[in-house]
Design a protein around this motif. Structure first.
Motif, PDB file in Angstrom:
ATOM      1  N   ALA A 329       0.939  -1.104  -0.026  1.00  0.00           N
ATOM      2  CA  ALA A 329       0.109  -0.189   0.025  1.00  0.00           C
ATOM      3  C   ALA A 329       0.909   1.324   0.125  1.00  0.00           C
ATOM      4  O   ALA A 329       0.706   2.366  -0.710  1.00  0.00           O
ATOM      5  CB  ALA A 329      -0.978  -0.151   1.091  1.00  0.00           C
ATOM      6  N   ASP A 330       1.729   1.305   0.887  1.00  0.00           N
ATOM      7  CA  ASP A 330       2.630   2.245   0.730  1.00  0.00           C
ATOM      8  C   ASP A 330       3.824   2.185  -0.328  1.00  0.00           C
ATOM      9  O   ASP A 330       4.159   3.214  -0.790  1.00  0.00           O
ATOM     10  CB  ASP A 330       3.460   2.501   2.249  1.00  0.00           C
ATOM     11  N   ASP A 397       7.772   7.670  -4.273  1.00  0.00           N
ATOM     12  CA  ASP A 397       8.036   6.095  -3.981  1.00  0.00           C
ATOM     13  C   ASP A 397       7.772   6.038  -2.563  1.00  0.00           C
ATOM     14  O   ASP A 397       8.861   6.453  -1.655  1.00  0.00           O
ATOM     15  CB  ASP A 397       9.422   5.681  -4.367  1.00  0.00           C
ATOM     16  N   MET A 398       6.805   5.807  -1.880  1.00  0.00           N
ATOM     17  CA  MET A 398       6.238   5.878  -0.621  1.00  0.00           C
ATOM     18  C   MET A 398       6.014   7.177  -0.027  1.00  0.00           C
ATOM     19  O   MET A 398       7.133   7.611   0.774  1.00  0.00           O
ATOM     20  CB  MET A 398       7.395   4.971   0.250  1.00  0.00           C
ATOM     21  N   ILE A 399       5.003   7.437   0.106  1.00  0.00           N
ATOM     22  CA  ILE A 399       4.740   8.829   0.554  1.00  0.00           C
ATOM     23  C   ILE A 399       3.395   8.666   1.610  1.00  0.00           C
ATOM     24  O   ILE A 399       2.782   9.806   1.715  1.00  0.00           O
ATOM     25  CB  ILE A 399       4.577   9.941  -0.215  1.00  0.00           C
ATOM     26  N   GLY A 400       3.104   7.678   1.996  1.00  0.00           N
ATOM     27  CA  GLY A 400       1.796   7.592   2.618  1.00  0.00           C
ATOM     28  C   GLY A 400       1.892   7.199   4.219  1.00  0.00           C
ATOM     29  O   GLY A 400       1.106   6.992   4.923  1.00  0.00           O
ATOM     30  N   ARG A 401       3.049   7.092   4.759  1.00  0.00           N
ATOM     31  CA  ARG A 401       3.138   6.444   6.194  1.00  0.00           C
ATOM     32  C   ARG A 401       4.217   7.643   6.682  1.00  0.00           C
ATOM     33  O   ARG A 401       4.566   8.523   6.327  1.00  0.00           O
ATOM     34  CB  ARG A 401       3.904   5.122   6.069  1.00  0.00           C
ATOM     35  N   ILE A 402       4.466   7.335   8.058  1.00  0.00           N
ATOM     36  CA  ILE A 402       5.438   8.109   8.878  1.00  0.00           C
ATOM     37  C   ILE A 402       6.538   7.148   9.203  1.00  0.00           C
ATOM     38  O   ILE A 402       6.520   6.168   9.885  1.00  0.00           O
ATOM     39  CB  ILE A 402       4.615   8.597  10.269  1.00  0.00           C
ATOM     40  N   THR A 477      11.373   4.345   5.919  1.00  0.00           N
ATOM     41  CA  THR A 477      10.777   3.002   6.089  1.00  0.00           C
ATOM     42  C   THR A 477      10.171   2.792   7.281  1.00  0.00           C
ATOM     43  O   THR A 477      10.196   3.734   8.073  1.00  0.00           O
ATOM     44  CB  THR A 477      12.043   1.864   5.899  1.00  0.00           C
ATOM     45  N   HIS A 478       9.518   1.906   7.490  1.00  0.00           N
ATOM     46  CA  HIS A 478       8.667   1.337   8.537  1.00  0.00           C
ATOM     47  C   HIS A 478       8.413  -0.150   8.903  1.00  0.00           C
ATOM     48  O   HIS A 478       9.208  -0.784   8.044  1.00  0.00           O
ATOM     49  CB  HIS A 478       7.413   2.099   8.590  1.00  0.00           C
ATOM     50  N   ASP A 479       8.002  -0.539   9.903  1.00  0.00           N
ATOM     51  CA  ASP A 479       7.991  -1.951  10.315  1.00  0.00           C
ATOM     52  C   ASP A 479       7.368  -2.740   9.350  1.00  0.00           C
ATOM     53  O   ASP A 479       7.489  -4.038   9.293  1.00  0.00           O
ATOM     54  CB  ASP A 479       7.330  -2.111  11.852  1.00  0.00           C
ATOM     55  N   ASP A 480       6.446  -2.050   8.658  1.00  0.00           N
ATOM     56  CA  ASP A 480       5.904  -3.056   7.340  1.00  0.00           C
ATOM     57  C   ASP A 480       6.279  -2.862   6.276  1.00  0.00           C
ATOM     58  O   ASP A 480       5.877  -3.337   5.143  1.00  0.00           O
ATOM     59  CB  ASP A 480       4.380  -2.298   7.480  1.00  0.00           C
ATOM     60  N   PRO A 484       3.917  -8.365   4.422  1.00  0.00           N
ATOM     61  CA  PRO A 484       2.410  -8.397   4.179  1.00  0.00           C
ATOM     62  C   PRO A 484       1.265  -7.515   4.848  1.00  0.00           C
ATOM     63  O   PRO A 484       0.356  -7.078   4.469  1.00  0.00           O
ATOM     64  CB  PRO A 484       2.222  -9.890   4.448  1.00  0.00           C
ATOM     65  N   SER A 485       1.977  -6.820   5.914  1.00  0.00           N
ATOM     66  CA  SER A 485       1.209  -5.827   6.716  1.00  0.00           C
ATOM     67  C   SER A 485       1.233  -4.400   6.296  1.00  0.00           C
ATOM     68  O   SER A 485       0.665  -3.507   6.781  1.00  0.00           O
ATOM     69  CB  SER A 485       1.825  -5.789   8.248  1.00  0.00           C
ATOM     70  N   ASP A 486       1.802  -4.256   5.045  1.00  0.00           N
ATOM     71  CA  ASP A 486       1.885  -2.922   4.183  1.00  0.00           C
ATOM     72  C   ASP A 486       0.519  -2.897   3.670  1.00  0.00           C
ATOM     73  O   ASP A 486       0.292  -2.977   2.224  1.00  0.00           O
ATOM     74  CB  ASP A 486       2.997  -2.631   3.447  1.00  0.00           C
ATOM     75  N   THR A 487      -0.485  -2.326   4.359  1.00  0.00           N
ATOM     76  CA  THR A 487      -1.962  -2.512   3.956  1.00  0.00           C
ATOM     77  C   THR A 487      -2.615  -1.201   3.874  1.00  0.00           C
ATOM     78  O   THR A 487      -2.032  -0.156   4.762  1.00  0.00           O
ATOM     79  CB  THR A 487      -2.714  -3.421   4.809  1.00  0.00           C
ATOM     80  N   PRO A 488      -3.619  -0.921   3.018  1.00  0.00           N
ATOM     81  CA  PRO A 488      -4.227   0.504   2.893  1.00  0.00           C
ATOM     82  C   PRO A 488      -4.621   1.166   4.290  1.00  0.00           C
ATOM     83  O   PRO A 488      -4.896   2.316   4.296  1.00  0.00           O
ATOM     84  CB  PRO A 488      -5.096   0.350   1.863  1.00  0.00           C
TER      85      PRO A 488
END
Length: 526
Positions: A329-330, A397-402, A477-480, A484-488
């Motif tokens: 997702a991210d 490339d990856m702008i949806g998380r913290i 980056t982050h723990d997901d 498979p836990s990189d979800t919307p």
């Protein structure tokens, strides 16, 4: 078939590409400049969320390159552009730039050095090379110490390795005070840190034209040799690579047995020298074609149509592993849906008579997770538009998380590369942010000595290496990450909205300013 365009084809494209859609736009009132916020505000968290919950759903099976899920993804993107009325730069309803990929199975290798037969996966291991079978017949090897090529220290100084076989070793020398020679400190550098060291030394040799690189790293060979031998014996699918127009450098990781057979003093001597040796053998390769494609859509410029601004994101992810869907997702569903929303904003402006002065190519690339393959095909093999006409690449490339490092300070985005080739692009980025979005622009990973080397790890790099100014937008980056836990449901949609608007406003300014931005820091062509 190549999509590179001749002069006549370009003329036809600029006159007639997508006329059925773009002729419906209103004529701009040149006396009333467009307000970009009118169009930036069409980028909303609700629309981004709707798109991402579809794109990063289990239905798309993790979008692995060449797999059914990736085919669903590219067809979904095509449908979105058709729905928006944004045409392809190719022909008719063909939105796909075919990317010639192949899956390389583990090659069968024979290697004999001075009459002694070496054992594959124990004494050496090939990790990069041509997909074609070849004979090995070597009489001379260039020894280049540690294979370092930095500004203040280079093992290649006064050494010509073009078209030659080169032997180097792991590590980095230290000065009398115990500091690394390239940094002057005890902190590990990109020349002495695991995977960063491997890629840095491989790139240095490749950039200088080496035909073959033998990299002595006993511990890494021991760590990976058994794993790849097991894969080869089990018949598992091999590495996916790009069928290039150029023959890639053969990269072979070797242990001390091979290195000492070539250069007995390799462990104690750092001095570069030519070595007379006899190495024979063969590499028998087996490959299969992999079907994959980039997705491309195009808005023709109203005043400077031959100047191209590219906005990019990668469409692929990790697929399905052990029955679990890696939704991505991210990475990079967030960048993909951001690109769709940016495209829609530009098209809305064009429909209102405010089309961009320069042309814009919306580029969704495949195979990023396999080694930036789709973007490398675009730049190295088959640029749809001449690279010399390409103004900039804004890559998302990856702008949806913290990033957990930014916990409690969420209104940020990491920018990488904005000042490396163009001072002007960097300044535009800063100005657009201050004027419209007020995101904290964090340049932590823009440091040349960043051990993560993010600058080299996303698709913008293939443009940057061709002296095209770039900005890489990234949340860290982050723990997901790659799980498979990189979800919307874990996306911060308000942040995704504002970061997407930042890219839009920057692209708006680059596409509509009077003069093309200057790559004042670009290297002169050799």
């Amino acid at each position: 078939m190549k999509h590179s365009l001749g002069i006549f084809a370009i003329a036809l494209l600029l006159v007639g590409c997508g006329s059925s859609n773009q002729n419906s736009t209103k004529k701009a009132d040149n006396k009333v400049p467009a307000d970009p916020t009118e169009y930036g505000n069409t980028i909303t968290s609700d629309e981004l969320k709707d798109l991402l919950y579809t794109y990063a759903s289990d239905e798309f099976e993790g979008r692995e390159t060449g797999e059914p899920g990736q085919k669903k993804a590219v067809n979904y993107l095509k449908e979105q552009y058709i729905k928006m009325g944004i045409p392809s730069p190719l022909s008719g309803d063909d939105y796909f730039q075919e990317v010639p990929l192949e899956r390389q199975k583990s090659p069968t290798v024979e290697l004999v050095i001075k009459g002694s037969t070496m054992e594959n996966y124990v004494d050496y291991m090939i990790s990069q090379g041509s997909s074609d079978s070849q004979q090995i017949d070597i009489n001379e090897v260039v020894y280049a110490g540690y294979g370092i090529d930095a500004e203040n220290y280079s093992d290649y100084k006064d050494l010509d390795i073009k078209g030659k076989v080169v032997l180097i070793k792991a590590g980095e020398p230290k000065d009398a005070n115990g500091n690394y020679v390239t940094s002057g400190s005890t902190e590990d550098t990109k020349w002495s840190t695991g995977r960063q060291e491997l890629s840095s030394k491989r790139n240095a040799a490749s950039d200088r034209g080496a035909k073959t690189l033998l990299y002595l790293n006993e511990s890494m060979l021991n760590r990976f040799g058994a794993y790849y031998k097991k894969n080869a014996e089990s018949g598992r699918a091999g590495r996916i690579s790009l069928k290039s127009n150029d023959t890639p450098m053969l990269f072979m990781m070797v242990g001390e047995t091979v290195a000492k057979a070539i250069h007995p003093d390799v462990m104690t001597s750092d001095a570069s020298k030519m070595l007379s040796t006899k190495i024979t053998g063969s590499i028998t390769s087996e490959t299969e074609k992999v079907s994959s494609e980039n997705v491309v859509a195009f808005l023709r410029g109203t005043e400077k149509p031959d100047e191209i601004v590219i906005i990019s994101a990668h469409l692929d992810h990790e697929g399905i592993k052990d029955g679990k869907v890696y939704n991505g997702a991210d990475d990079d569903g967030s960048g993909t849906v951001a690109l769709l929303e940016i495209a829609e904003a530009f098209k809305t402006a064009a429909n209102n008579g405010h089309g961009p002065k320069r042309s814009i190519l919306f580029l969704h690339v495949t195979g990023e997770e396999k080694g930036l393959l789709g973007s490398r095909h675009y730049t190295d093999n088959d640029p749809i538009f001449p690279l010399k006409n390409t103004v900039a690449d804004l890559n998302i490339d990856m702008i949806g998380r913290i990033d957990p490092k930014r916990k409690g300070d969420r209104n940020y985005v990491y920018l990488i590369g904005s000042d490396k080739l163009s001072t002007e692009l960097h300044n535009i980025s800063e100005e657009m942010n201050e004027k419209y979005t007020n995101v904290v622009l964090d340049y932590t990973y823009n440091d040349e000595n960043d051990p993560n080397r993010f600058y080299y790890r996303s698709d913008h790099y293939n443009f940057a290496k061709n002296n095209i100014p770039v900005i890489f937008y990234f949340n860290g980056t982050h723990d997901d990450y790659h799980q498979p836990s990189d979800t919307p449901d874990k996306i911060e949609y308000d942040l995704l909205e504002n970061r997407t608007r930042l890219v839009f406003y920057t692209a708006w300014e680059v596409a509509n300013r009077d003069a093309r931005i200057i790559a004042d820091k670009a290297e002169m062509e050799k």
